[in-house]
Each structure stands twice: as structure tokens, then as C-alpha cells.
Design a protein around this motif. Structure first.
Motif, PDB file in Angstrom:
ATOM      1  N   ASP A 140      68.151  32.739  32.128  1.00  0.00           N
ATOM      2  CA  ASP A 140      68.305  31.688  33.138  1.00  0.00           C
ATOM      3  C   ASP A 140      68.178  30.289  32.534  1.00  0.00           C
ATOM      4  O   ASP A 140      68.017  29.318  33.260  1.00  0.00           O
ATOM      5  N   ARG A 141      68.219  30.204  31.226  1.00  0.00           N
ATOM      6  CA  ARG A 141      68.215  28.888  30.570  1.00  0.00           C
ATOM      7  C   ARG A 141      69.513  28.728  29.790  1.00  0.00           C
ATOM      8  O   ARG A 141      70.029  29.714  29.239  1.00  0.00           O
ATOM      9  N   THR A 142      69.982  27.519  29.728  1.00  0.00           N
ATOM     10  CA  THR A 142      71.210  27.259  28.968  1.00  0.00           C
ATOM     11  C   THR A 142      70.903  27.395  27.480  1.00  0.00           C
ATOM     12  O   THR A 142      69.734  27.505  27.089  1.00  0.00           O
ATOM     13  N   VAL A 143      71.981  27.364  26.681  1.00  0.00           N
ATOM     14  CA  VAL A 143      71.803  27.442  25.228  1.00  0.00           C
ATOM     15  C   VAL A 143      70.886  26.305  24.767  1.00  0.00           C
ATOM     16  O   VAL A 143      69.941  26.509  24.001  1.00  0.00           O
ATOM     17  N   GLU A 194      79.631  22.756  21.637  1.00  0.00           N
ATOM     18  CA  GLU A 194      80.500  22.863  22.828  1.00  0.00           C
ATOM     19  C   GLU A 194      79.959  23.858  23.859  1.00  0.00           C
ATOM     20  O   GLU A 194      80.381  23.855  25.000  1.00  0.00           O
ATOM     21  N   ARG A 195      79.056  24.720  23.389  1.00  0.00           N
ATOM     22  CA  ARG A 195      78.521  25.769  24.284  1.00  0.00           C
ATOM     23  C   ARG A 195      77.106  25.415  24.785  1.00  0.00           C
ATOM     24  O   ARG A 195      76.449  26.246  25.404  1.00  0.00           O
ATOM     25  N   ALA A 246      74.782  34.637  29.312  1.00  0.00           N
ATOM     26  CA  ALA A 246      75.757  35.610  29.827  1.00  0.00           C
ATOM     27  C   ALA A 246      77.188  35.151  29.590  1.00  0.00           C
ATOM     28  O   ALA A 246      78.124  35.964  29.650  1.00  0.00           O
ATOM     29  N   GLN A 247      77.374  33.864  29.317  1.00  0.00           N
ATOM     30  CA  GLN A 247      78.730  33.327  29.128  1.00  0.00           C
ATOM     31  C   GLN A 247      79.133  33.261  27.654  1.00  0.00           C
ATOM     32  O   GLN A 247      80.171  32.721  27.338  1.00  0.00           O
ATOM     33  N   LEU A 248      78.268  33.816  26.778  1.00  0.00           N
ATOM     34  CA  LEU A 248      78.546  33.723  25.342  1.00  0.00           C
ATOM     35  C   LEU A 248      78.918  35.082  24.740  1.00  0.00           C
ATOM     36  O   LEU A 248      78.570  36.125  25.277  1.00  0.00           O
ATOM     37  N   SER A 249      79.622  35.028  23.583  1.00  0.00           N
ATOM     38  CA  SER A 249      79.942  36.260  22.850  1.00  0.00           C
ATOM     39  C   SER A 249      78.713  36.669  22.024  1.00  0.00           C
ATOM     40  O   SER A 249      77.767  35.875  21.882  1.00  0.00           O
ATOM     41  N   ARG A 274      73.969  33.141  17.056  1.00  0.00           N
ATOM     42  CA  ARG A 274      73.876  31.789  16.489  1.00  0.00           C
ATOM     43  C   ARG A 274      72.873  30.951  17.298  1.00  0.00           C
ATOM     44  O   ARG A 274      72.109  30.168  16.747  1.00  0.00           O
ATOM     45  N   ALA A 275      72.876  31.166  18.626  1.00  0.00           N
ATOM     46  CA  ALA A 275      71.909  30.452  19.479  1.00  0.00           C
ATOM     47  C   ALA A 275      70.492  30.891  19.124  1.00  0.00           C
ATOM     48  O   ALA A 275      69.565  30.076  19.038  1.00  0.00           O
TER      49      ALA A 275
END
Lengths: 230, 290
Positions: free
Chosen positions: A92-95, A128-129, A135-138, A144-145
Motif C-alpha cells: 500500500d506504499r508507492t515505490v 519514472e515508476r 502491484a503495478q510493477l514487473s 530494483r525497488a
């Protein structure tokens, strides 16, 4: 830098690690290999003070883990960054927020925090991410995050437990490039891995464990020992 | 970071939070009502206790020396708090004041037909009967009346209200603590993995526990504010009825400062309940992970 001195870890009657000893110097990149159940993850958890050793001593920069009081263990952990196979990002947290978390924990001022997170996201190619959720990442982006979060505070040591375990060969190679880049900046890396391709191409120091025992420590080793090949 | 985490906890499971707040709010509302009832009945009791409790009506032929003698005798018992003498003229003044809107009644009455009296209050409620008996024996006393029954009944009622309030209050506080413990316990369990990650990232016990402590305190404080608001509204709504029921007993209007004190008390209670619930929930989690 890291001194593992006759470490034994038992879980009841099961011996997970038996009298393991080795040293890692500052700035080294060390692969920890061995089959499943060899004790790689246990060793990493011991370094993170998630487990305490049954016998033996762990030292980092001369500080003995056994002498660190329980309420100061978090300060011991802050010396290290850690990357997991399953990323362990907060969904529930962004990158950006995930990467910023260790800095928030260490009460870094907001302006410095923003600057550091931007810099590290740029390094791992996730600028950019930054405002996407996990959930929106590969898979590669997630790892990498996770790596960015591990190194954002600039720890001296980076521990990685199967960081390429969930990645395809190309993404794994990209990840290793990132690890190498971080290592070149002076971070000591201990990476537990099953990835033969990565170990063989890197030609770095390899420590192999088997059934809880240290069976090999080669300065420029490969995934499989020369003896095993014969 | 702590405030941000608390916000996340609340927004992620709002119904659990709402359930905790409603239960604690109900408990605090009942506690607030019983507190007001207890304090109010205490004031009513004090009002009756501090009023002259025995009225001894004197015969018309009594002489001033006899009155002084009687007063000295009563003071000599050591049980009397105050004695006030009301002459026939004083009695007429009181009568006129009480019936000022009934001119017909005023026309018919003169000081002559009203008796002089001694109004006596005692230090102890239990002395009332004894003093009244003494007065009845006096030859110059026409009649004796006293409010023993009213005060005894009121004092029993006040004690009962306080006892029920105390038992109910303790019971409801226990329920509140348990509710916060269960709700926070569930939230902590849901975040077990996150807590493990935070530990590995170097978070101290305080970093991990404090958002839960703050969340528990938040439930307590919010519940205190709402329950205080509801009890104040209920009190204001009931004021016209209570004013006519209590007559000249000086309770209303209730000063805002007093209600602010009640709010302060409820908030302190909220902090204690919320903090206790969250500490117990965290302790239970730590025990289960060992």
C-alpha cells in the motif's frame, strides 16, 4: 569487516549451521552458494540478528553481536541493507514511499530524504515508476525497488538472499550489474544464490555451504567446485 | 512517520476502528451519565442536609429568655450546627414571599396567627431524631417537624447510584479495554509480515509499537469527545424538565467549566483505556512471536 567465528546454530536437535568461520573484508563481493537447506538463509538471518547463534560470535567492524543489548539490535541492523527473493515491499506504499522507509525510520529530514530517494531511484532506473504501487510493477522492477530500499541509507554491508530467484536470466544479469555498481562504490556484498550463471560470470569469491558446514571458500570461484566437476 | 502509519492503519480497516470507537463511546457515555447523576444527586443531598432540618414551632406566650435558654441547651448538646430564630414577623415575611402571586391568601394572614420558630440543623444526620425528641419535651414548643425521611431516602438513593455507577463503570471500562485489545490485536496480526520487514529495516521497538499505542489512544480520546458531546446534549435536552422537577435546588444552569472538567476526565480515561488496550495487544503479539 565481517568476522564469523565458529558459528553454530541449532533448532532443537537439528543443526542448521556447524562451526562456520570466515571473514569478509570491506568492499568484497561474496557469493554464498549451496543446495537448499545448506544454511545460507540461516546465516543471513544470523547476520541480521533475526536469530541468535547457539555458539560462536559474529563481529562487524569489531563490534560483537553478543555484546549488543536487545533494545539496541535495531542499530546493528541499520548497518546493513537487505534484499529478499520475494522483495518484501509494502503493497500500500508507492515505490518512492517504500524506498524512503529506512530513511524515515532513521529520522532523516524530509529534504535530505527526497534527495536521497530521487538519487537512488535514478541509479536503479525507477524514476519514472516512483509513484506506482508494487502491484503495478514487473518482477525486475520490484527487485530494483527492493535493492533501492536496501541501499538508500548507504549501508556498509548489503545482504541479498536469492535476489535473482524470481527473475528471468536477462533481468538477473541486469540486477547483478546494479549490485556490481553498488559494490564499486564501496559497499560490501554477501549474496546467497542458486544462480549458476550469475556466479560463473562474475568470477568472484564463493563460499559454499552444505548441510550446515562450510565446504568451500575460493577467492575466484565458480558455482560448482573444481572437484565436483572432476 | 508514526502519524502517517496510524492514518494508514485507520484507513485500511475503518470498520474495525469504527466498532472499537462505538463500543468505547457507549461505555464512556454511560460513565458520563452516571458521573453527572452521582454529582447531581450529591448536590441535592447536600442541599437538603445544609437546610435547617428541624423546625420547632413555639407557643405564642414564650418569652425571649426562654428562647435563649432553649438555644443554649441545644448548643450544649454539641450536635447542633446552627440555630436560627424566626419571629412571627419573619414568618409573615416568608409567607408573603412564598405567596406573593396570591393576593387573596395574603389578605387573610397576619403576623399574629403565624407561629415563631427555631430552625435547627445538626452536624450529623443521625442526630436529627434525638434533637427532635428533646425539643418535643420542651413545654414552650407547640410542634416539631423534621426532614429525616427525605434525607435518609435521598442518601440511600445517592449511595445506590454511586455503587451502580461504579460497578457498571468498571465493567464497561473492562469491555472497552478488551475491545481495543481485540481490534488492535487483529490489526497487528494482519501486519505481522510488515512488522517483520520493519524490524529488518532497522526499526526500533518504539517505531513498531508506537503507531499501535497512538491508535489505541486515538480510539479512547475520540470516544471521550463523542460521549461527552452526547451526554451534554442529553443534559441540555433534559434541563427544562429537571429544572421544574428540582424546584429551588441550585443545580442549573450547569457551568461550562464543570462540563469541561468532565470532558478532561473522560479524555484522561480514554488515554488510559486506549493505551492499556494497545499495550496488552502488543504484549500478546510479542509473546506469540517468541
Amino acid at each position: 569487516m565481517i568476522n564469523i567465528e565458529k558459528i553454530t546454530k541449532k533448532f532443537g536437535d537439528i543443526i542448521a549451521l556447524s562451526e562456520i568461520s570466515f571473514k569478509i573484508e570491506k568492499g568484497e563481493f561474496v557469493f554464498l552458494t549451496g543446495p537448499s537447506g545448506a544454511g545460507k538463509t540461516t546465516l543471513i538471518k544470523l547476520l541480521l540478528a533475526e536469530y541468535s547463534p547457539t555458539l560462536g560470535e559474529i563481529e562487524i567492524n569489531g563490534e560483537k553481536l553478543s555484546k549488543v543489548p536487545k533494545n539496541k539490535l535495531h542499530l546493528w541492523r541499520r548497518k546493513m541493507g537487505v534484499v529478499f527473493q520475494d522483495y518484501k515491499l509494502f503493497p500500500d506504499r508507492t515505490v518512492f514511499e517504500n524506498v524512503a522507509l529506512p530513511l524515515e525510520i532513521s529520522r532523516t529530514p524530509v529534504s535530505e530524504l527526497n534527495e536521497k530517494v530521487d538519487k537512488i531511484l535514478n541509479l536503479v532506473g525507477l524514476t519514472e515508476r516512483a509513484y506506482l504501487f508494487p502491484a503495478q510493477l514487473s518482477g525486475g522492477e520490484l527487485q530494483r525497488a527492493s535493492l533501492a530500499r536496501a541501499v538508500v541509507t548507504g549501508p556498509e554491508i548489503l545482504l541479498a538472499d536469492e535476489p535473482t530467484g524470481n527473475l528471468d536470466p536477462k533481468t538477473s544479469a541486469e540486477m547483478i550489474e546494479l549490485f556490481t555498481e553498488i559494490n564499486k562504490k564501496g559497499t560490501t556484498i554477501l549474496m546467497a544464490t542458486h544462480n549458476q550463471g550469475v556466479v560463473d560470470s562474475f568470477k568472484g569469491r564463493v563460499i559454499e555451504l552444505d548441510k550446515g558446514k562450510l565446504v568451500r571458500d575460493e577467492a575466484e570461484g565458480k558455482y560448482e567446485s573444481k572437484k565436483a566437476k572432476k | 512517520m508514526i502519524i502517517k502509519t496510524v492514518k494508514q492503519h485507520l484507513s485500511r480497516s475503518p470498520y474495525q476502528s469504527l466498532a472499537a470507537i462505538l463500543v468505547v463511546c457507549f461505555a464512556f457515555f454511560v460513565i458520563a451519565v452516571f458521573t453527572l447523576l452521582g454529582i447531581g444527586s450529591g448536590i441535592v443531598l447536600h442541599y437538603f442536609e445544609s437546610r435547617p432540618q428541624i423546625s420547632a414551632f413555639l407557643k405564642d406566650e414564650i418569652k425571649p429568655q426562654e428562647i435563649e435558654l432553649m438555644k443554649a441547651k441545644l448548643v450544649g448538646t454539641g450536635k447542633v450546627k446552627s440555630i436560627t430564630y424566626f419571629s412571627k414577623e419573619d414568618a409573615l415575611k416568608i409567607y408573603k414571599e412564598q405567596n406573593k402571586d396570591k393576593p387573596l391568601l395574603l389578605e387573610m394572614v397576619t403576623a399574629k396567627i403565624l407561629p415563631a420558630s427555631l430552625e435547627i440543623s445538626t452536624n450529623e444526620l443521625s442526630s436529627l431524631k434525638e434533637i427532635a425528641q428533646e425539643l418535643k419535651k420542651e413545654p414552650m414548643v407547640e410542634d416539631v417537624i423534621f426532614q429525616e425521611d427525605v434525607i435518609t431516602a435521598l442518601s440511600k438513593w445517592t449511595a445506590t447510584v454511586k455503587k451502580i455507577g461504579l460497578v457498571l463503570g468498571v465493567f464497561l471500562l473492562l469491555i472497552s479495554v478488551l475491545t481495543i485489545l481485540v481490534v488492535l490485536g487483529m490489526k497487528i496480526s494482519q501486519r505481522k509480515e510488515e512488522i517483520e520487514i520493519l524490524k529488518l529495516l532497522g526499526a526500533s521497538s518504539w517505531d513498531i509499537c508506537s503507531p499501535f499505542y497512538l491508535e489505541g489512544i486515538f480510539y479512547g480520546v475520540i470516544s471521550a469527545i463523542f460521549s461527552w458531546g452526547f451526554s451534554y446534549i442529553a443534559l441540555l435536552y433534559a434541563t427544562p424538565f429537571l429544572v421544574s422537577f428540582l424546584g429551588e435546588i441550585p443545580i442549573f444552569p450547569i457551568p461550562f467549566l464543570f462540563m469541561a472538567e468532565i470532558l478532561g476526565g473522560l479524555m484522561i480515561l480514554g488515554i488510559v483505556v486506549g493505551f492499556t488496550g494497545s499495550i496488552l495487544a502488543m504484549a500478546r503479539f510479542i509473546r506469540s512471536t517468541k
